[in-house]
Design a protein around this motif. Structure first.
Motif, PDB file in Angstrom:
ATOM      1  N   ALA A  13       0.835  -1.202   0.000  1.00 24.18           N
ATOM      2  CA  ALA A  13       0.000   0.000   0.000  1.00 24.18           C
ATOM      3  C   ALA A  13       0.864   1.244   0.000  1.00 24.18           C
ATOM      4  CB  ALA A  13      -0.914   0.005   1.220  1.00 24.18           C
ATOM      5  N   VAL A  14       0.468   2.214  -0.785  1.00 17.00           N
ATOM      6  CA  VAL A  14       1.143   3.503  -0.811  1.00 17.00           C
ATOM      7  C   VAL A  14       0.135   4.532  -0.338  1.00 17.00           C
ATOM      8  CG1 VAL A  14       2.261   5.236  -2.244  1.00 17.00           C
ATOM      9  CG2 VAL A  14       2.614   2.807  -2.721  1.00 17.00           C
ATOM     10  N   PHE A  15       0.410   5.162   0.785  1.00 15.84           N
ATOM     11  CA  PHE A  15      -0.499   6.143   1.344  1.00 15.84           C
ATOM     12  C   PHE A  15      -0.126   7.519   0.827  1.00 15.84           C
ATOM     13  CE2 PHE A  15      -0.427   2.614   4.318  1.00 15.84           C
ATOM     14  CZ  PHE A  15      -1.778   2.328   4.401  1.00 15.84           C
ATOM     15  N   MET A  16      -1.128   8.233   0.359  1.00 20.01           N
ATOM     16  CA  MET A  16      -0.891   9.564  -0.181  1.00 20.01           C
ATOM     17  C   MET A  16      -1.282  10.592   0.874  1.00 20.01           C
ATOM     18  SD  MET A  16      -2.395   8.940  -3.975  1.00 20.01           S
ATOM     19  CE  MET A  16      -1.707  10.413  -4.660  1.00 20.01           C
ATOM     20  N   ALA A  17      -0.467  11.586   1.011  1.00 17.36           N
ATOM     21  CA  ALA A  17      -0.751  12.647   1.965  1.00 17.36           C
ATOM     22  C   ALA A  17      -1.741  13.627   1.342  1.00 17.36           C
ATOM     23  CB  ALA A  17       0.521  13.370   2.342  1.00 17.36           C
ATOM     24  N   SER A  18      -2.640  14.125   2.152  1.00 14.06           N
ATOM     25  CA  SER A  18      -3.577  15.139   1.669  1.00 14.06           C
ATOM     26  C   SER A  18      -3.611  16.276   2.683  1.00 14.06           C
ATOM     27  CB  SER A  18      -4.970  14.540   1.494  1.00 14.06           C
ATOM     28  OG  SER A  18      -5.469  14.094   2.721  1.00 14.06           O
ATOM     29  N   PRO A  19      -3.904  17.463   2.216  1.00 18.02           N
ATOM     30  CA  PRO A  19      -3.938  18.595   3.138  1.00 18.02           C
ATOM     31  C   PRO A  19      -5.102  18.454   4.116  1.00 18.02           C
ATOM     32  CG  PRO A  19      -4.735  19.250   0.984  1.00 18.02           C
ATOM     33  CD  PRO A  19      -4.221  17.837   0.858  1.00 18.02           C
ATOM     34  N   GLU A  20      -4.922  18.982   5.290  1.00 17.04           N
ATOM     35  CA  GLU A  20      -5.987  18.922   6.281  1.00 17.04           C
ATOM     36  C   GLU A  20      -7.145  19.799   5.843  1.00 17.04           C
ATOM     37  OE1 GLU A  20      -5.621  18.724  10.235  1.00 17.04           O
ATOM     38  OE2 GLU A  20      -3.700  17.719  10.300  1.00 17.04           O
ATOM     39  N   THR A  21      -8.347  19.351   6.152  1.00 16.93           N
ATOM     40  CA  THR A  21      -9.532  20.139   5.835  1.00 16.93           C
ATOM     41  C   THR A  21     -10.211  20.535   7.134  1.00 16.93           C
ATOM     42  OG1 THR A  21     -10.866  18.141   5.662  1.00 16.93           O
ATOM     43  CG2 THR A  21      -9.913  18.968   3.630  1.00 16.93           C
ATOM     44  N   ALA A  22     -10.969  21.583   7.063  1.00 19.06           N
ATOM     45  CA  ALA A  22     -11.685  22.047   8.250  1.00 19.06           C
ATOM     46  C   ALA A  22     -12.842  21.096   8.548  1.00 19.06           C
ATOM     47  CB  ALA A  22     -12.219  23.452   8.009  1.00 19.06           C
ATOM     48  N   PRO A  23     -13.177  20.900   9.815  1.00 19.34           N
ATOM     49  CA  PRO A  23     -14.309  20.025  10.132  1.00 19.34           C
ATOM     50  C   PRO A  23     -15.606  20.642   9.606  1.00 19.34           C
ATOM     51  CG  PRO A  23     -13.505  21.142  12.105  1.00 19.34           C
ATOM     52  CD  PRO A  23     -12.556  21.473  11.002  1.00 19.34           C
ATOM     53  N   PRO A  24     -16.584  19.791   9.272  1.00 19.31           N
ATOM     54  CA  PRO A  24     -17.844  20.320   8.739  1.00 19.31           C
ATOM     55  C   PRO A  24     -18.587  21.131   9.794  1.00 19.31           C
ATOM     56  CG  PRO A  24     -17.997  17.961   9.104  1.00 19.31           C
ATOM     57  CD  PRO A  24     -16.584  18.347   9.358  1.00 19.31           C
ATOM     58  N   THR A  25     -19.265  22.160   9.345  1.00 18.61           N
ATOM     59  CA  THR A  25     -20.044  22.989  10.258  1.00 18.61           C
ATOM     60  C   THR A  25     -21.404  22.337  10.497  1.00 18.61           C
ATOM     61  OG1 THR A  25     -21.004  24.268   8.460  1.00 18.61           O
ATOM     62  CG2 THR A  25     -18.932  25.081   9.385  1.00 18.61           C
ATOM     63  N   ALA A  26     -22.100  22.778  11.538  1.00 22.74           N
ATOM     64  CA  ALA A  26     -23.415  22.219  11.850  1.00 22.74           C
ATOM     65  C   ALA A  26     -24.389  22.450  10.701  1.00 22.74           C
ATOM     66  CB  ALA A  26     -23.957  22.841  13.133  1.00 22.74           C
ATOM     67  N   GLY A  27     -24.289  23.601  10.049  1.00 22.37           N
ATOM     68  CA  GLY A  27     -25.179  23.907   8.924  1.00 22.37           C
ATOM     69  C   GLY A  27     -24.955  22.971   7.752  1.00 22.37           C
ATOM     70  N   SER A  28     -23.685  22.635   7.473  1.00 18.58           N
ATOM     71  CA  SER A  28     -23.419  21.751   6.341  1.00 18.58           C
ATOM     72  C   SER A  28     -23.850  20.321   6.654  1.00 18.58           C
ATOM     73  CB  SER A  28     -21.943  21.797   5.948  1.00 18.58           C
ATOM     74  OG  SER A  28     -21.128  21.252   6.961  1.00 18.58           O
ATOM     75  N   ILE A  29     -23.734  19.908   7.901  1.00 16.89           N
ATOM     76  CA  ILE A  29     -24.183  18.561   8.263  1.00 16.89           C
ATOM     77  C   ILE A  29     -25.701  18.463   8.122  1.00 16.89           C
ATOM     78  CG2 ILE A  29     -24.406  16.931  10.178  1.00 16.89           C
ATOM     79  CD1 ILE A  29     -21.625  17.749  11.057  1.00 16.89           C
ATOM     80  N   LYS A  30     -26.425  19.504   8.555  1.00 13.81           N
ATOM     81  CA  LYS A  30     -27.884  19.506   8.399  1.00 13.81           C
ATOM     82  C   LYS A  30     -28.273  19.442   6.928  1.00 13.81           C
ATOM     83  CE  LYS A  30     -28.882  21.965  12.680  1.00 13.81           C
ATOM     84  NZ  LYS A  30     -29.367  23.200  13.282  1.00 13.81           N
ATOM     85  N   ARG A  31     -27.530  20.153   6.095  1.00 14.07           N
ATOM     86  CA  ARG A  31     -27.826  20.150   4.662  1.00 14.07           C
ATOM     87  C   ARG A  31     -27.576  18.770   4.058  1.00 14.07           C
ATOM     88  NH1 ARG A  31     -25.264  24.409   0.298  1.00 14.07           N
ATOM     89  NH2 ARG A  31     -26.558  23.774  -1.428  1.00 14.07           N
TER      90      ARG A  31
END
Length: 52
Positions: A13-31
């Motif tokens: 397995a070759v693991f690829m690094a990805s940039p960190e993302t911000a956690p989802p907001t409550a509004g986006s989870i509701k959507r």
């Protein structure tokens, strides 16, 4: 041009690094939940009408 990293063993397995993302907001989870509920309801209705 950079040479791609290819594992010597095809099962390695070759693991690829990805940039960190911000956690989802409550509004986006509701959507997301609302969209999922609407899609599931449409699919259920569509599939339940096929059984008649």
């Amino acid at each position: 041009m950079a040479t791609p990293i290819v594992p010597a063993d095809p099962l390695e397995a070759v693991f690829m690094a990805s940039p960190e993302t911000a956690p989802p907001t409550a509004g986006s989870i509701k959507r997301i939940v609302a969209a999922s509920l609407i899609g599931t309801t449409i699919e259920w209705y569509d599939n339940s009408s096929d059984q008649r």
